[in-house]
Structures are given as C-alpha cells and as structure tokens.
Scaffold this active site. Structure first.
Site, PDB file in Angstrom:
ATOM      1  N   GLU A  50      92.963 -31.362 -11.082  1.00 36.69           N
ATOM      2  CA  GLU A  50      92.987 -30.074 -10.360  1.00 36.69           C
ATOM      3  C   GLU A  50      91.816 -29.176 -10.768  1.00 36.69           C
ATOM      4  O   GLU A  50      91.606 -28.121 -10.186  1.00 36.69           O
ATOM      5  CB  GLU A  50      94.341 -29.379 -10.585  1.00 36.69           C
ATOM      6  CG  GLU A  50      94.570 -28.717 -11.936  1.00 36.69           C
ATOM      7  CD  GLU A  50      94.909 -29.663 -13.091  1.00 36.69           C
ATOM      8  OE1 GLU A  50      94.707 -30.884 -12.963  1.00 36.69           O
ATOM      9  OE2 GLU A  50      95.354 -29.158 -14.142  1.00 36.69           O
TER      10      GLU A  50
ATOM     11  N   CYS B 261      97.175 -34.758 -18.554  1.00 41.50           N
ATOM     12  CA  CYS B 261      96.859 -34.299 -19.915  1.00 41.50           C
ATOM     13  C   CYS B 261      98.074 -34.481 -20.833  1.00 41.50           C
ATOM     14  O   CYS B 261      98.444 -35.612 -21.123  1.00 41.50           O
ATOM     15  CB  CYS B 261      96.326 -32.863 -19.877  1.00 41.50           C
ATOM     16  SG  CYS B 261      95.562 -32.367 -21.420  1.00 41.50           S
TER      17      CYS B 261
ATOM     18  N   HIS C 144      91.884 -33.309 -16.110  1.00 41.40           N
ATOM     19  CA  HIS C 144      92.587 -32.440 -15.163  1.00 41.40           C
ATOM     20  C   HIS C 144      92.009 -32.634 -13.767  1.00 41.40           C
ATOM     21  O   HIS C 144      90.968 -32.046 -13.455  1.00 41.40           O
ATOM     22  CB  HIS C 144      92.430 -30.972 -15.586  1.00 41.40           C
ATOM     23  CG  HIS C 144      93.206 -30.658 -16.812  1.00 41.40           C
ATOM     24  ND1 HIS C 144      94.490 -30.174 -16.778  1.00 41.40           N
ATOM     25  CD2 HIS C 144      92.893 -30.799 -18.112  1.00 41.40           C
ATOM     26  CE1 HIS C 144      94.935 -30.027 -18.007  1.00 41.40           C
ATOM     27  NE2 HIS C 144      93.982 -30.401 -18.845  1.00 41.40           N
TER      28      HIS C 144
ATOM     29  N   ASP D 232      78.969 -11.206 -29.484  1.00 42.29           N
ATOM     30  CA  ASP D 232      77.879 -10.340 -29.006  1.00 42.29           C
ATOM     31  C   ASP D 232      77.027  -9.887 -30.191  1.00 42.29           C
ATOM     32  O   ASP D 232      77.119  -8.742 -30.634  1.00 42.29           O
ATOM     33  CB  ASP D 232      78.468  -9.104 -28.306  1.00 42.29           C
ATOM     34  CG  ASP D 232      79.285  -9.475 -27.087  1.00 42.29           C
ATOM     35  OD1 ASP D 232      78.755 -10.162 -26.208  1.00 42.29           O
ATOM     36  OD2 ASP D 232      80.463  -9.075 -27.020  1.00 42.29           O
TER      37      ASP D 232
ATOM     38  N   ASP E   8      79.545 -11.011 -14.876  1.00 39.23           N
ATOM     39  CA  ASP E   8      80.015  -9.813 -15.568  1.00 39.23           C
ATOM     40  C   ASP E   8      80.566  -8.893 -14.487  1.00 39.23           C
ATOM     41  O   ASP E   8      79.847  -8.529 -13.557  1.00 39.23           O
ATOM     42  CB  ASP E   8      78.850  -9.111 -16.272  1.00 39.23           C
ATOM     43  CG  ASP E   8      78.315  -9.913 -17.462  1.00 39.23           C
ATOM     44  OD1 ASP E   8      78.918 -10.941 -17.803  1.00 39.23           O
ATOM     45  OD2 ASP E   8      77.307  -9.494 -18.048  1.00 39.23           O
TER      46      ASP E   8
HETATM   47  O1  1PR Z   1      85.340  -7.118 -26.106  1.00 38.75           O
HETATM   48  O2  1PR Z   1      87.138  -8.729 -25.574  1.00 38.75           O
HETATM   49  O3  1PR Z   1      86.846  -6.702 -24.177  1.00 38.75           O
HETATM   50  O4  1PR Z   1      85.218  -8.571 -24.102  1.00 38.75           O
HETATM   51  C1  1PR Z   1      84.214  -7.953 -23.380  1.00 38.75           C
HETATM   52  C2  1PR Z   1      83.342  -9.037 -22.845  1.00 38.75           C
HETATM   53  O5  1PR Z   1      82.414  -8.426 -21.967  1.00 38.75           O
HETATM   54  C3  1PR Z   1      82.543  -9.740 -23.932  1.00 38.75           C
HETATM   55  O6  1PR Z   1      82.523 -11.109 -23.632  1.00 38.75           O
HETATM   56  C4  1PR Z   1      81.125  -9.160 -23.806  1.00 38.75           C
HETATM   57  O7  1PR Z   1      80.151 -10.158 -24.036  1.00 38.75           O
HETATM   58  C5  1PR Z   1      81.080  -8.760 -22.347  1.00 38.75           C
HETATM   59  N1  1PR Z   1      80.276  -7.545 -22.125  1.00 38.75           N
HETATM   60  C6  1PR Z   1      80.615  -6.292 -22.471  1.00 38.75           C
HETATM   61  N2  1PR Z   1      79.651  -5.438 -22.040  1.00 38.75           N
HETATM   62  C7  1PR Z   1      78.706  -6.164 -21.428  1.00 38.75           C
HETATM   63  C8  1PR Z   1      77.494  -5.644 -20.790  1.00 38.75           C
HETATM   64  O8  1PR Z   1      76.657  -6.399 -20.288  1.00 38.75           O
HETATM   65  N3  1PR Z   1      77.337  -4.334 -20.795  1.00 38.75           N
HETATM   66  N4  1PR Z   1      78.447  -8.527 -20.979  1.00 38.75           N
HETATM   67  C9  1PR Z   1      79.096  -7.510 -21.480  1.00 38.75           C
HETATM   68  C10 1PR Z   1      77.861  -9.410 -21.753  1.00 38.75           C
HETATM   69  C11 1PR Z   1      76.950 -11.449 -21.643  1.00 38.75           C
HETATM   70  C12 1PR Z   1      76.992 -12.549 -20.715  1.00 38.75           C
HETATM   71  C13 1PR Z   1      75.770 -12.532 -19.834  1.00 38.75           C
HETATM   72  C14 1PR Z   1      74.783 -13.389 -20.540  1.00 38.75           C
HETATM   73  C15 1PR Z   1      73.797 -14.060 -19.641  1.00 38.75           C
HETATM   74  N5  1PR Z   1      77.234 -10.246 -20.954  1.00 38.75           N
HETATM   75  O9  1PR Z   1      78.127 -12.422 -19.950  1.00 38.75           O
HETATM   76  O10 1PR Z   1      76.180 -12.942 -18.611  1.00 38.75           O
HETATM   77  O11 1PR Z   1      74.113 -12.595 -21.498  1.00 38.75           O
HETATM   78  O12 1PR Z   1      72.959 -13.149 -19.040  1.00 38.75           O
HETATM   79  P1  1PR Z   1      71.509 -13.581 -18.540  1.00 38.75           P
HETATM   80  O13 1PR Z   1      71.581 -15.022 -18.171  1.00 38.75           O
HETATM   81  O14 1PR Z   1      71.271 -12.730 -17.324  1.00 38.75           O
HETATM   82  O15 1PR Z   1      70.567 -13.281 -19.644  1.00 38.75           O
HETATM   83  P2  1PR Z   1      86.159  -7.707 -25.050  1.00 38.75           P
END
Ligand code: 1PR
Length: 539
Positions: A183, A79, A181, A396, A231
C-alpha cells in the site's frame, strides 16, 4: 467478503485507501465472529510483533485467526501481519501463530543501518526481473535454506539487505504475505494488491518451486531514497501553503521583484497538489513539515490533519509528518500527549512522524539522568506504540564558530576545521531555529538513537535554501555517530549535490525542497544522474 484486521498500530488508512482506489469494498474485523464471516482477510501489521500478538490475544482473536488461516480461506499478511505467521520472533516473548515453523530474527547492524527503511527489490524465483517495494522493519525471516529449510518451502521472493538475504514474500496454499508494504509501494504495490484481490494470490500450488539460494550481490539491495519535502504553514490569509525560506526565513524579502508581496509568507503552492506532482515524478517518499506548529496545538490544527488525509487518499508512497509532535495543551485547557498527537496523524495516513524541538528537550533531560531512559519522552512513547521505524527525529543544527578550536572543550572531536582557517561545531536549535540550545548535533543524534528514534533527518540552517549543496561535514559527523538511517537535508542545488551526499557520506536518503518546488531540477533528473554514476536508485 473481504475483511481487514486492524490492531490499532500505525497507518491502516493507506491500505484502506488503496483497496478503495482499486474498486474493492471491505469491512473491518470487529470481533471473532467476523472471522467466520470473512471469505478473505488482510492483516496489515505495523510496529512490533509483541504488541500485535498481545492485541490479538486481548481481543480474543488469536485462536480464531489461526483457525481462519487453517480453514484454507485466503489470508494476506503485510509486514507484522506476515511475521506473526512464524513461530516466534527475537523481538517478543509471546509466540506467533506457528503456521510457518521457524523464527524471525533481527538484522545485523554491523554492516548497515537498522531499521531497513526504503525501496528494495523482491526477487521472485520464477520471474526474470524484480519489482521494487517499500520496506520498513528491523526484524526479518532470514533466507538460509541450510539453516532454516522450512522457511525456504514458504519463500516466494527474497530480498537482499547488506550481507543478508531475507524472505520478503511468503506464499503457500491460501497464505500470502509480504514483508514490504504494497500500500506504500506506488504502482508496483497497487498492482500486487490488485492481483491478490482478484484471486491470483490464492492459486499457488501447494508444492513449492525449487529454490535456488542466491549469493549476495554487492550491486543489489536497498536503493538510495530521494525525498521531496514540503514546509507547510498558514499564510497571512490563513490558508495552508507550501513555503520555502532561506536559512529558515520564509517571508518575501523587501528587495523581491514583486515589492507588493514583501514581508508575506512565500507561497509555492498547495500541499496536496504539490505532493501529487512529486508522487507522479517518482519521489520515493514525501515529507510534510508543519513549520509553525510549535505555536499552537496541532490537534486543533485540523487543516494539517485534513492535508495528510487528502494526501494519503491519492499517494501510495510513505508520508512523514512533522511539526508540533509533543505534549500539548489546547487553549481550553485540554491536554494531549505527544502519543495522541502522533496517533491522530497515523490515523489520517502518515507513516512516520518527525519530532524536532521536543527531541532536543528529551535529550537534555536524558543527559541530566546520566543517559538513563525513563520511557516518558515523545520518542519513547511513540516508538513503543508504533515501532521505532515510525519515529524520525528532525535535527536543525547551526554552525557555531570558534575563535580557537581549543574553545570547544569536551567537544574537540566534533570540531570541523574549515579551509579558510575558521573552525566550528554544530549546535542544536529549537522552534524552527529561533532558539539555540547547549547541545551538539552528535549529542542529540546519539541521545535520540538511545531513546528509540528510527531515523534522523539532518537539516542545516546554514545551508537551507542556499543551493550550495548539502553540508557534507555535518552529514559525515552524524552518520559516524549512529547506526540508524540518516536523511540528508538542506542546500541541494543540483543533481551533483545528491551524488556528493551519497558518495561521500553514505547517507541512506537525500531530501530537497526549493529546487523541486521551483522546478529547477526534476526528481527524474536527479535519479538519472545518480544512476549514471552507479548509485542504486528506484526507477
Ligand atoms: O520543532 O517538532 O515543531 O518541528 C518543526 C519542524 O519544522 C522541524 O522539522 C523543522 O526543521 C521545521 N522548520 C521549522 N521552521 C522552519 C523554517 O524553515 N522556518 N523548516 C522549518 C525547516 C528544513 C527542511 C527543508 C530543507 C531543504 N526546513 O524541511 O525543506 O532544509 O530545503 P532546501 O532543499 O530548499 O535547501 P517541531
């Protein structure tokens, strides 16, 4: 003795892990005398040309490095480590090493998203089929033998992105370099690295093979990425588990089959084991989001850093880490900047960090300053140190319904008119959807692009975990507002939903969690369905 030159920007852990996994030993370059001792050298550059050159100058390594290369000993630049071989770059005031007598230029962004992020083919002139590798960069050596004949002489492989063809591998004498990359490029990357380590990369004859300029082929170029997202949070016993909620609620419902687990954090497995499963299944990228890190200091959260480290030891594809990337204060009063938090993740083996809540606050501050960046936000400081491609903003949004579309005021252009008479706009939230902020998704997307984000991860609280498909209205709105790549997230329930996202919104990548964790749909099945309708994906 093999040495690696680390200039302190980005993820070098993945390179050292790959070399170790291939059974080779290495040392780090500490000072100029190590360059005398080295019998082969890898320079894995990440980030920006200017900071790489500045760093080499400050450590007194610039001239010794040039002498090392001129001595004929094997050199492998990755890179930025390849780009510094060139004379100069649009990105930097400082000249490069000048080994290759031409310049590095920025991609045009009129026909495509920049940075160029993802898996693309490197066409070797002497091979019939191309291998796919992981790229992440905004600048490149353009392949145009008429305009840049000197670059053609060094060109070992080319790659197409949009209407442009650029040099993706250089090779001449002892010098070898890849814009991608290895790696981070799964088995293909490891094989390439192994070949070079065994001496194959040094045996190329001095005279270059005849180069046949290729014309742009609309069916080639960057593949669409499938991202598996985990998550992660501590369950009530304190173990880090992968969880998955419905509209961000990750606790088991009272009506769940196992009533004894009602109210507990839904446990879908161990993060590293799941990540390994997705790597084997052909995921193009992995995302680990620490979803409760807004409550505490992520630097104190050693288990999450340990998860990243363990994942990076076994998985050689890009890893994005999110959650709590912001300025923090530990319970003992010690403060850490967002840059320090991100650096800890990069050192552990992350390639990108994903910023959620803090990005919303940064854009609110930016708007209060009439959209004049001041360099202080997490996005700006991390992008400055590691390059914008290392900064993802995770959005979000939630639909905010309107009684009458006119109630949207200055956001009229962002209002979606639903089929059943309902109208809504997309409002941003923070702290995992717990708090709504007075900012629209378009305002946030434009703001973070201005601050220096390299990619957007677009979630949807309304669709998360529902399996109803991605929110295509939301994706179109965001895609139309920015030039940087967009990753669709939330709501995937079947392979058709991925086809819809790519065909109707032209996003660069699509992410899913629930369907992959519950093994309802496999990554291979999604890619097969995409391929069947002519959407270009990595095998
Ligand atoms: O605010 O910088 O500390 O970041 C927190 C991160 O955690 C953010 O990216 C936020 O989207 C994520 N987050 C916080 N709470 C939740 C929760 O679910 N209670 N998850 C959460 C959000 C979104 C995707 C999820 C997709 C696909 N999750 O990660 O995986 O919606 O899901 P699906 O395919 O099952 O529909 P910060």
């Amino acid at each position: 003795m093999l040495y690696i030159l680390d200039y302190g920007a980005g993820n070098v852990a993945s390179l050292s892990n790959s070399i170790t996994s291939l059974g080779h030993a290495f040392r780090w370059i500490e000072n100029a005398s190590d360059l005398d001792a080295a019998t082969s050298l890898i320079f894995p550059g990440v980030g920006a040309f200017e900071s790489a050159i500045q760093h080499l100058s400050r450590r007194g390594l610039l001239e010794p490095l040039r002498q090392y290369i001129l001595s004929g000993r094997p050199y492998f630049g990755i890179c930025i480590g390849m780009q510094v071989l060139f004379q100069s770059s649009d990105e930097a005031a400082s000249p490069g090493l000048g080994v290759i007598p031409c310049s590095i230029h920025r991609f045009e962004d009129t026909d495509k998203a920049v940075p160029h992020i993802g898996w693309n083919a490197a066409d070797l002139f002497d091979a019939s089929d191309a291998a796919y590798y992981y790229f992440v960069h905004s600048y490149c050596a353009k392949y145009d033998p008429d305009k840049f004949p000197q670059a053609a002489e060094w060109t070992h492989a080319t790659t197409q992105y949009g209407r442009e063809i650029f040099v993706s591998m250089v090779r001449k004498g002892n010098v070898f370099g890849t814009q991608f990359h290895p790696e981070k490029s799964g088995r293909a990357g490891l094989a390439l690295l192994d070949g070079w380590l065994r001496g194959e990369g040094t045996a190329h004859p001095q005279e270059a093979a005849p180069r046949i300029p290729r014309s742009v082929d609309p069916k080639r170029g960057l593949t669409k990425r499938i991202v598996a997202c985990m998550d992660v949070r501590a369950n009530d016993q304190g173990d880090l588990v992968v969880t998955k909620g419905d509209q961000y609620d990750v606790r088991e419902k009272a009506d769940s089959l196992a009533t004894t687990t009602a109210g507990a954090v839904r446990n879908l497995g161990k993060p590293v084991a799941l990540a390994a499963r997705y790597y084997e299944a052909g995921a193009d990228e992995l995302c680990l989001l620490n979803i409760t890190s807004f409550r505490h200091s992520p630097l104190q959260d050693q288990p999450m850093i340990a998860v990243v480290r363990a994942a990076a030891e076994r998985l050689f594809i890009p890893l994005t880490i999110g959650g709590g990337i912001k300025d923090t204060i530990d319970p003992d009063g010690t403060s850490h900047s967002a840059l320090e938090v991100a650096s800890a993740y990069f050192r552990a083996g992350a390639d990108k960090v994903s910023i959620g809540s803090e990005a919303v606050y940064a854009v609110e501050r930016l708007r209060a300053r009439d959209n004049v960046p001041d360099g202080t936000s997490a996005i700006e400081t991390i992008a400055h140190a590691y390059g914008r491609q290392a900064v993802v903003v995770s959005i979000d949004p939630r639909r905010t319904y309107l009684d009458k579309p006119e109630d949207a005021g200055h956001r009229a252009a962002e209002v979606i008119q639903g089929t059943y008479g309902k109208a809504w706009w997309y409002q941003c939230t923070v702290s995992g959807g717990r708090e709504t902020r007075p900012l629209s998704v378009v305002e946030l997307a434009r703001g973070v692009e201005l601050l220096g984000a390299g990619e957007l991860l677009v979630n949807s609280i309304d669709r998360d975990g529902t399996g109803l498909g991605f929110d295509l209205d939301l994706l179109k709105l965001v895609k139309g507002a920015v030039r940087i790549p967009v990753v669709a997230s939330s709501g995937a329930g079947s392979p058709t939903h991925f086809i819809d996202a790519f065909a109707e919104t032209n996003v660069e990548a699509a992410l899913a969690a629930g369907i992959f964790h519950r093994e309802e749909v496999g990554i291979g099945e999604v890619k097969g369905a995409l391929r069947a309708v002519g959407i270009h994906v990595r095998s």
